[in-house]
Design a protein around this motif. Structure first.
Motif, PDB file in Angstrom:
ATOM      1  N   MET A  66       0.828  -1.202   0.000  1.00 44.67           N
ATOM      2  CA  MET A  66       0.000   0.000   0.000  1.00 44.67           C
ATOM      3  C   MET A  66       0.861   1.251   0.000  1.00 44.67           C
ATOM      4  SD  MET A  66      -3.040  -1.187   2.573  1.00 44.67           S
ATOM      5  CE  MET A  66      -3.828   0.403   2.588  1.00 44.67           C
ATOM      6  N   GLU A  67       1.964   1.227   0.737  1.00 43.52           N
ATOM      7  CA  GLU A  67       2.852   2.383   0.786  1.00 43.52           C
ATOM      8  C   GLU A  67       3.514   2.627  -0.574  1.00 43.52           C
ATOM      9  OE1 GLU A  67       6.984   3.482   2.970  1.00 43.52           O
ATOM     10  OE2 GLU A  67       5.382   2.669   4.229  1.00 43.52           O
ATOM     11  N   ARG A  68       3.931   1.544  -1.231  1.00 47.08           N
ATOM     12  CA  ARG A  68       4.518   1.703  -2.566  1.00 47.08           C
ATOM     13  C   ARG A  68       3.505   2.263  -3.550  1.00 47.08           C
ATOM     14  NH1 ARG A  68       6.011  -3.647  -4.108  1.00 47.08           N
ATOM     15  NH2 ARG A  68       5.559  -4.362  -2.029  1.00 47.08           N
ATOM     16  N   ASN A  69       2.251   1.803  -3.452  1.00 45.32           N
ATOM     17  CA  ASN A  69       1.214   2.329  -4.337  1.00 45.32           C
ATOM     18  C   ASN A  69       0.946   3.797  -4.047  1.00 45.32           C
ATOM     19  OD1 ASN A  69       0.884  -0.053  -5.705  1.00 45.32           O
ATOM     20  ND2 ASN A  69      -0.860  -0.727  -4.484  1.00 45.32           N
ATOM     21  N   ASP A  70       0.940   4.176  -2.760  1.00 45.39           N
ATOM     22  CA  ASP A  70       0.728   5.576  -2.415  1.00 45.39           C
ATOM     23  C   ASP A  70       1.839   6.447  -2.976  1.00 45.39           C
ATOM     24  OD1 ASP A  70      -1.617   5.106  -1.125  1.00 45.39           O
ATOM     25  OD2 ASP A  70      -0.775   5.196   0.906  1.00 45.39           O
ATOM     26  N   GLN A  71       3.070   5.997  -2.861  1.00 49.85           N
ATOM     27  CA  GLN A  71       4.189   6.776  -3.380  1.00 49.85           C
ATOM     28  C   GLN A  71       4.108   6.912  -4.890  1.00 49.85           C
ATOM     29  OE1 GLN A  71       7.679   4.772  -1.994  1.00 49.85           O
ATOM     30  NE2 GLN A  71       7.473   5.526   0.100  1.00 49.85           N
ATOM     31  N   MET A  72       3.646   5.871  -5.550  1.00 54.25           N
ATOM     32  CA  MET A  72       3.575   5.913  -7.006  1.00 54.25           C
ATOM     33  C   MET A  72       2.478   6.861  -7.473  1.00 54.25           C
ATOM     34  SD  MET A  72       3.265   2.756  -9.676  1.00 54.25           S
ATOM     35  CE  MET A  72       1.593   2.304  -9.295  1.00 54.25           C
ATOM     36  N   PHE A  73       1.332   6.857  -6.789  1.00 49.93           N
ATOM     37  CA  PHE A  73       0.203   7.639  -7.256  1.00 49.93           C
ATOM     38  C   PHE A  73       0.125   9.040  -6.665  1.00 49.93           C
ATOM     39  CE2 PHE A  73      -1.508   3.332  -8.107  1.00 49.93           C
ATOM     40  CZ  PHE A  73      -1.656   3.499  -9.465  1.00 49.93           C
ATOM     41  N   TRP A  74       0.688   9.269  -5.497  1.00 47.35           N
ATOM     42  CA  TRP A  74       0.523  10.544  -4.827  1.00 47.35           C
ATOM     43  C   TRP A  74       1.811  11.342  -4.697  1.00 47.35           C
ATOM     44  CZ3 TRP A  74      -4.266  11.673  -5.014  1.00 47.35           C
ATOM     45  CH2 TRP A  74      -5.227  10.682  -4.896  1.00 47.35           C
ATOM     46  N   ARG A  75       2.809  11.020  -5.445  1.00 45.11           N
ATOM     47  CA  ARG A  75       4.047  11.808  -5.378  1.00 45.11           C
ATOM     48  C   ARG A  75       3.827  13.144  -6.082  1.00 45.11           C
ATOM     49  NH1 ARG A  75       6.996   7.780  -9.357  1.00 45.11           N
ATOM     50  NH2 ARG A  75       6.101   8.517 -11.280  1.00 45.11           N
ATOM     51  N   PRO A  76       4.693  14.114  -5.826  1.00 43.22           N
ATOM     52  CA  PRO A  76       4.528  15.420  -6.488  1.00 43.22           C
ATOM     53  C   PRO A  76       4.665  15.272  -8.001  1.00 43.22           C
ATOM     54  CG  PRO A  76       6.249  15.496  -4.811  1.00 43.22           C
ATOM     55  CD  PRO A  76       5.795  14.081  -4.909  1.00 43.22           C
TER      56      PRO A  76
END
Length: 89
Positions: A66-76
């Motif tokens: 979930m953290e990897r997905n968050d970083q992929m989709f919600w990065r600047p």
């Protein structure tokens, strides 16, 4: 034409059947088999610790995914081009 009427629904059913998840009871039985395969005996503290470790590993893996997905989709956003407007007097 008649063959496709049979093959397409059969293929869809096969695909849907492969997406089946495990019930909690099936997961528990699989974990118990895994721990028994490691040499732990049923109804001992070591078996309980093994089952707990498997569950904690599963939860940590889920959090990591979930953290990897968050970083992929919600990065600047990535700025590809930056225009500079210069006003000349």
């Amino acid at each position: 034409m008649r063959l496709s009427r049979i093959l397409i629904p059969s293929a869809l059913l096969l695909i849907l059947a492969s997406c089946q998840t495990m019930t909690p009871e099936e997961r528990r039985a699989a974990d118990e088999r895994t721990c028994a395969g490691y040499g732990f005996r049923a109804k001992t503290d070591a078996m309980a610790q093994c089952l707990l470790d498997l569950e904690l590993d599963r939860r940590a893996q889920t959090r990591s995914m979930m953290e990897r997905n968050d970083q992929m989709f919600w990065r600047p956003p990535i700025v590809v081009e930056r225009r500079v407007i210069v006003h000349r007097p």
